[in-house]
Structure formats: structure tokens, C-alpha cells
Design an enzyme around this catalytic site. Structure first.
Site, PDB file in Angstrom:
ATOM      1  N   ARG A  68       2.813   5.694  19.063  1.00  0.00           N
ATOM      2  CA  ARG A  68       4.117   6.674  19.350  1.00  0.00           C
ATOM      3  C   ARG A  68       5.005   6.487  18.671  1.00  0.00           C
ATOM      4  O   ARG A  68       5.223   5.111  18.387  1.00  0.00           O
ATOM      5  CB  ARG A  68       4.413   6.571  20.906  1.00  0.00           C
ATOM      6  CG  ARG A  68       3.643   7.621  21.768  1.00  0.00           C
ATOM      7  CD  ARG A  68       4.133   7.598  23.164  1.00  0.00           C
ATOM      8  NE  ARG A  68       4.605   6.308  23.690  1.00  0.00           N
ATOM      9  CZ  ARG A  68       5.957   6.291  24.272  1.00  0.00           C
ATOM     10  NH1 ARG A  68       6.569   7.253  24.688  1.00  0.00           N
ATOM     11  NH2 ARG A  68       5.960   4.766  24.850  1.00  0.00           N
ATOM     12  N   SER A  97       2.098  -4.379  21.551  1.00  0.00           N
ATOM     13  CA  SER A  97       1.652  -4.992  22.893  1.00  0.00           C
ATOM     14  C   SER A  97       0.420  -5.686  22.832  1.00  0.00           C
ATOM     15  O   SER A  97      -0.599  -5.329  23.517  1.00  0.00           O
ATOM     16  CB  SER A  97       1.517  -3.887  23.740  1.00  0.00           C
ATOM     17  OG  SER A  97       2.600  -2.931  23.712  1.00  0.00           O
ATOM     18  N   ASP A 104       5.246  -4.436  25.325  1.00  0.00           N
ATOM     19  CA  ASP A 104       5.513  -3.275  26.075  1.00  0.00           C
ATOM     20  C   ASP A 104       5.765  -3.605  27.697  1.00  0.00           C
ATOM     21  O   ASP A 104       6.772  -2.856  28.278  1.00  0.00           O
ATOM     22  CB  ASP A 104       4.152  -2.411  26.346  1.00  0.00           C
ATOM     23  CG  ASP A 104       2.799  -3.202  26.879  1.00  0.00           C
ATOM     24  OD1 ASP A 104       3.222  -4.468  26.981  1.00  0.00           O
ATOM     25  OD2 ASP A 104       1.859  -2.514  26.799  1.00  0.00           O
TER      26      ASP A 104
HETATM   27  C1  BGC Z   1      -1.766  -7.372  25.814  1.00  0.00           C
HETATM   28  C2  BGC Z   1      -0.343  -7.777  26.447  1.00  0.00           C
HETATM   29  C3  BGC Z   1       0.170  -6.123  26.695  1.00  0.00           C
HETATM   30  C4  BGC Z   1      -0.944  -5.734  27.721  1.00  0.00           C
HETATM   31  C5  BGC Z   1      -0.588  -4.246  28.432  1.00  0.00           C
HETATM   32  C6  BGC Z   1      -2.722  -6.710  26.966  1.00  0.00           C
HETATM   33  O1  BGC Z   1      -3.836  -6.594  26.389  1.00  0.00           O
HETATM   34  O2  BGC Z   1      -2.161  -9.055  25.861  1.00  0.00           O
HETATM   35  O3  BGC Z   1       0.462  -8.007  25.296  1.00  0.00           O
HETATM   36  O4  BGC Z   1       1.360  -6.271  27.339  1.00  0.00           O
HETATM   37  O5  BGC Z   1      -2.281  -5.627  27.141  1.00  0.00           O
HETATM   38  O6  BGC Z   1      -0.413  -3.474  27.204  1.00  0.00           O
END
Ligand code: BGC
Length: 467
Positions: free
Chosen positions: A87, A152, A205
Site C-alpha cells: 500500500r 512487517s 506494522d
Molecule cells: C512478522 C512480523 C509482523 C507480523 C504481522 C510476522 O510474520 O514477523 O514482523 O509484525 O507478521 O504482519
């Protein structure tokens, strides 16, 4: 049509089916006692992660200190990678207690990009940003645009806009990224395209979600994602972060727990053969064990594994599967949402549609569909209870379990799986009594991760300018 009773138990003719389903229910149950054990272990792992690097729970200091006030103003970009889509957003923060407007565009990240070279993924992200900003004319490009990058994945952060990727999750597997600074790589891609954009903040995130919700509701204490992946962050006292090596002029900092990796050692989580099969066949076996029991990339596959097991025992579909159902990841978690929302007890027509029209199972009886719905219920309920256990562990660690606090949550699992939130709340009540409902509130923060990144880009930009 013969008159029949539609509760599952009345429709099951054979004792062996009953027995199999009972076994399944037991396997996929997480008892209250087990949840208490999980919380205890979670707290131990949190302490380890705060103490030293390399622990199972990474407990990553985010370099985010302080809370937004809702008075922040300015125009900032956010680029959000990590879920199903990429996004790009432009936020106009207007202050006045959290007012803002947003323009945004979603782009699909192809499977090829997810496992190709990181350079191509960065070029793709730069192209998307280019496309997004060129739509509103070039006049803004005289001065560098400030961007918050929501990335994320587990990143070892070394500054508010610095951090190296530890490993990929959620099916991403690009080469040339692990142990490299993701901001440098993205910034280079902007340079290659002559885009005058500065990556001012690198944000998980969960942290973005926490910031966004705090901008609107200052009493927010935890940010949680229950979407394609799962994770949580919270405010930790600096004195609690034993491994912190830099100085500190502030009281607390947001810690990204990376809870998806909880219990990779498989000590306390009630794993079943359906989980083991999923894990063994995944691109990251023995990793993200907690995430694989909770999040959107995986839940459908657990259900599929359980269904196939029952097909092989001739309990479902008269022993007939289909090519689509036999395919790994063939049953998307979104289908679970449809099945769980199917309240037409007389036909379970939506479930029939998923099984026969989408997954091409040759034929199903009402009983088949009831059993499939039941499996979805069990898998979703387990995910909700484990999510609640994670939240309870953090609230217990900070002491917020005894105070009013708000948990900001985003993600498709939380938002769309019918009954998920209610089951999380029920689990908390089971653990802490009914009054917990008066103290702990869940708040949906839709698409908060990008918004939070924009707020942090603003804070970081102001700090650099004034120093
Ligand atoms: C990642 C995290 C992320 C989460 C939600 C996980 O697979 O390791 O960094 O916050 O997914 O998106």
C-alpha cells in the site's frame, strides 16, 4: 425432504465418526490450564528477549519513544509492505485531536516478486511510489518527501530508520535481503529512479498500529496484528530492556515482540499432526510456530490438512477429494470466513459452494458440510484463544491487566473471522474473571500500520530538523 435435526451430533450416524470428531475436538482444544502454562512460558521468554539478543522472542527495541498527541500536522507518505498487498498512502495530518485525511493505492505483490531478488522487490516498491506521486503532479518534489516505511518482518533495528532483516516470514523469501539494511536498499531504489524521497522511519506494522491508535486514543498500550501474519508490540520501561546499550533520556520504548516465533522449541503449544504437516511442508520449518497456529497465511491449510485426513478415513465426501483440495495452500483462509458465516443450517449452501464450486469436490452431503464447518470452528477458536493468551501475557508483564487499557488490533483474522473477537474476550474472562471486560478493551485500527508510519516519519523528520 425428510425432516432432520441439524445439530452436528444428531446428524452423525456412525459411532466411529463421532469418535473421530471428538478426538479432533480434543486435539484442537486449548484448555484453560494449558493457556495458563502458555502465559507463564511467554513471560519467561519475554524476559529472556529483553535480556539478550538471540532469544526466541526477539523483543526488538523499535527506537520509538513517547506517544503521539493527536496534535501532529503535515503531509507524509507511507509505504506498507508485509501483508497481502503493498500500500502507498499520503496522509495529511491536521492535528486537532487526531484529524487527518488520506489518499491511498493498493498494489498486488506477485508470488514471483516475493521469492525473487530483493533488488527487484525494491524497484517494484519504488515504481509504485513513483506512480502514486506522479498522479498528483511534481510540484511537491522540490523538497524531499518524507516517507514512513512499514516493513512487517523481523528486523534488527539500529535506529529509527535503520535495520537489518533477520529472516523472512509469511511466505516471502527474496534473496539478497537477510542481514542487509532494508532502508538502504529501498533508498537506493528511489535513487535509481531519481525520486526525491527520504525514508525517515522504519516501522513494524504492530508499531504503526499502536501509534495510529494512540494518535486517536492516548490510553492505548498494545498494538497487535492478526492478519496474514501475527505479532504484537507494547511500551516497555527502559529499565526493563536490559540489553539496551545506548543511553536513554526517556522512560519507555515500544518493543516489537515478534511473538510469531513464540515456542519454536515446541514446549507448551498443543501442536497436532495437522500443524506438523503444515510446518514440515512450509518454507520455514520449525520457525514461527505460534504464528502458524494463528494467522491468515496458515489457518486454511490446517483446516485442509484435517479435511484430507478425514477424507482418507472415508469420513468425508465418501472418500473422494479433488485436485484443488489436494493442493498445498488450496484452501484459503478467506473460505473459512465464508464457511463460518454460513448460518443456513438446513443446507449450508455457502459451504457447499466453497467445497463443490471452488474446491471442486465432486459431491457433499449436509453431514459433510457440517463436519467441515465444525473443523473451521475448532481451528478458528484455537487461534482466538492463543491470541488472547499472547495479549494476556503482555498485559500481565506490564501490570496493565489490573488497569484500564486499550489494545489496538488490525488484520483480516480479527476483522473478518466470525466470532473471533468474542472468543478472545471469553478467554480473557475465563482467565481473569468477568470484570476484565471493564478494564481491557479491544479497538479495531483498520489500516493503522501505514498511518502510524506516517506519524513516525513526521516525528523523526522534525527531530532531525531541530537537532
Ligand atoms: C512478522 C512480523 C509482523 C507480523 C504481522 C510476522 O510474520 O514477523 O514482523 O509484525 O507478521 O504482519
Amino acid at each position: 425432504m425428510a425432516s432432520v435435526s441439524y445439530t452436528l451430533s444428531h446428524r452423525l450416524p456412525s459411532a466411529s465418526i463421532q469418535e473421530t470428531l471428538q478426538k479432533l475436538s480434543l486435539e484442537l482444544d486449548v484448555s484453560t490450564d494449558r493457556i495458563r502454562t502458555i502465559i507463564k512460558q511467554f513471560n519467561i521468554e519475554m524476559e529472556k528477549g529483553l535480556d539478550h539478543e538471540g532469544a526466541t522472542l526477539s523483543m526488538i527495541p523499535s527506537f520509538v519513544t513517547g506517544r503521539p498527541t493527536g496534535m501532529e500536522t503535515g503531509r507524509y507518505l507511507a509505504l506498507d509492505l508485509g501483508g497481502t498487498n503493498l500500500r502507498v498512502c499520503e496522509f495529511d495530518l491536521q492535528g486537532q485531536g487526531g484529524k487527518y485525511s488520506v489518499r491511498q493505492q493498493k498494489y498486488i505483490v506477485s508470488e514471483q516478486l516475493k521469492s525473487g531478488e530483493m533488488r527487484y522487490l525494491c524497484d517494484f516498491m519504488a515504481d509504485c511510489v513513483d506512480n502514486f506521486i506522479s498522479e498528483r503532479g511534481a510540484d511537491h518534489l522540490v523538497e524531499a518527501l518524507q516517507l514512513g516505511f512499514t516493513f512487517s518482518f523481523p528486523v534488527f533495528q539500529t535506529g529509527i530508520n535503520r535495520g537489518t532483516l533477520m529472516h523472512w516470514t509469511k511466505g516471502y523469501n527474496c534473496t539478497g535481503a537477510v542481514n542487509r539494511d532494508v532502508v538502504v536498499m529501498l533508498q537506493d531504489a528511489f535513487l535509481r529512479k531519481n525520486l526525491n524521497i527520504h525514508v525517515a522511519a522504519l516501522v513494524n506494522d504492530t508499531v504503526g498500529t499502536l501509534m495510529a491508535h494512540t494518535y486517536l486514543y492516548p490510553e492505548t498500550t498494545i498494538g497487535v496484528i492478526l492478519g496474514s501474519g501475527t505479532n504484537a508490540c507494547y511500551y516497555e520501561k527502559m529499565t526493563g530492556i536490559k540489553k539496551w546499550k545506548y543511553g536513554s533520556d526517556f522512560d519507555d520504548m515500544v518493543i516489537n515482540t515478534e511473538w510469531g516465533a513464540f515456542d519454536n522449541e515446541r514446549r507448551v503449544l498443543p501442536l497436532t499432526m495437522y500443524d506438523n504437516k503444515l510446518d514440515r511442508e512450509s518454507i520455514n520449518p520449525r520457525q514461527q510456530v505460534f504464528e502458524k497456529m494463528i494467522s491468515g497465511v496458515y489457518l486454511g491449510e490446517i483446516v485442509r490438512n484435517a479435511i484430507i485426513y478425514l477424507v482418507d478415513q472415508r469420513i468425508l465426501f465418501d472418500g473422494q477429494s479433488s485436485r484443488d483440495l489436494n493442493k498445498q495452500w488450496g484452501l484459503e483462509t478467506a473460505y473459512m470466513t465464508t464457511i463460518l458465516a454460513d448460518n443456513d443450517a438446513f443446507t449450508l449452501a455457502s459451504t457447499q459452494h466453497v467445497l463443490q464450486d471452488i474446491l471442486m469436490v465432486p459431491s457433499t452431503t449436509l453431514q459433510d458440510r457440517q463436519v467441515v464447518k465444525h473443523i473451521c470452528e475448532l481451528v478458528a477458536r484455537r487461534a482466538a484463544r492463543l491470541s488472547a493468551a499472547g495479549i494476556a501475557a503482555i498485559l500481565s508483564h506490564t501490570g496493565d491487566i489490573d488497569r484500564p487499557s486499550v489494545v489496538a488490533i488490525d488484520g483480516s483474522i480479527y476483522e473478518f473471522l466470525p466470532g473471533f473477537e468474542a472468543q478472545m474476550l471469553d478467554t480473557l474472562k475465563e482467565l481473569f474473571g468477568d470484570t476484565i471486560e471493564d478494564r481491557v478493551k479491544f479497538g479495531l485500527m483498520k489500516d493503522g500500520s501505514g498511518f502510524g508510519a506516517a506519524i513516525l516519519a513526521m516525528v523523526a523528520h522534525r527531530t532531525t530538523r531541530s537537532s
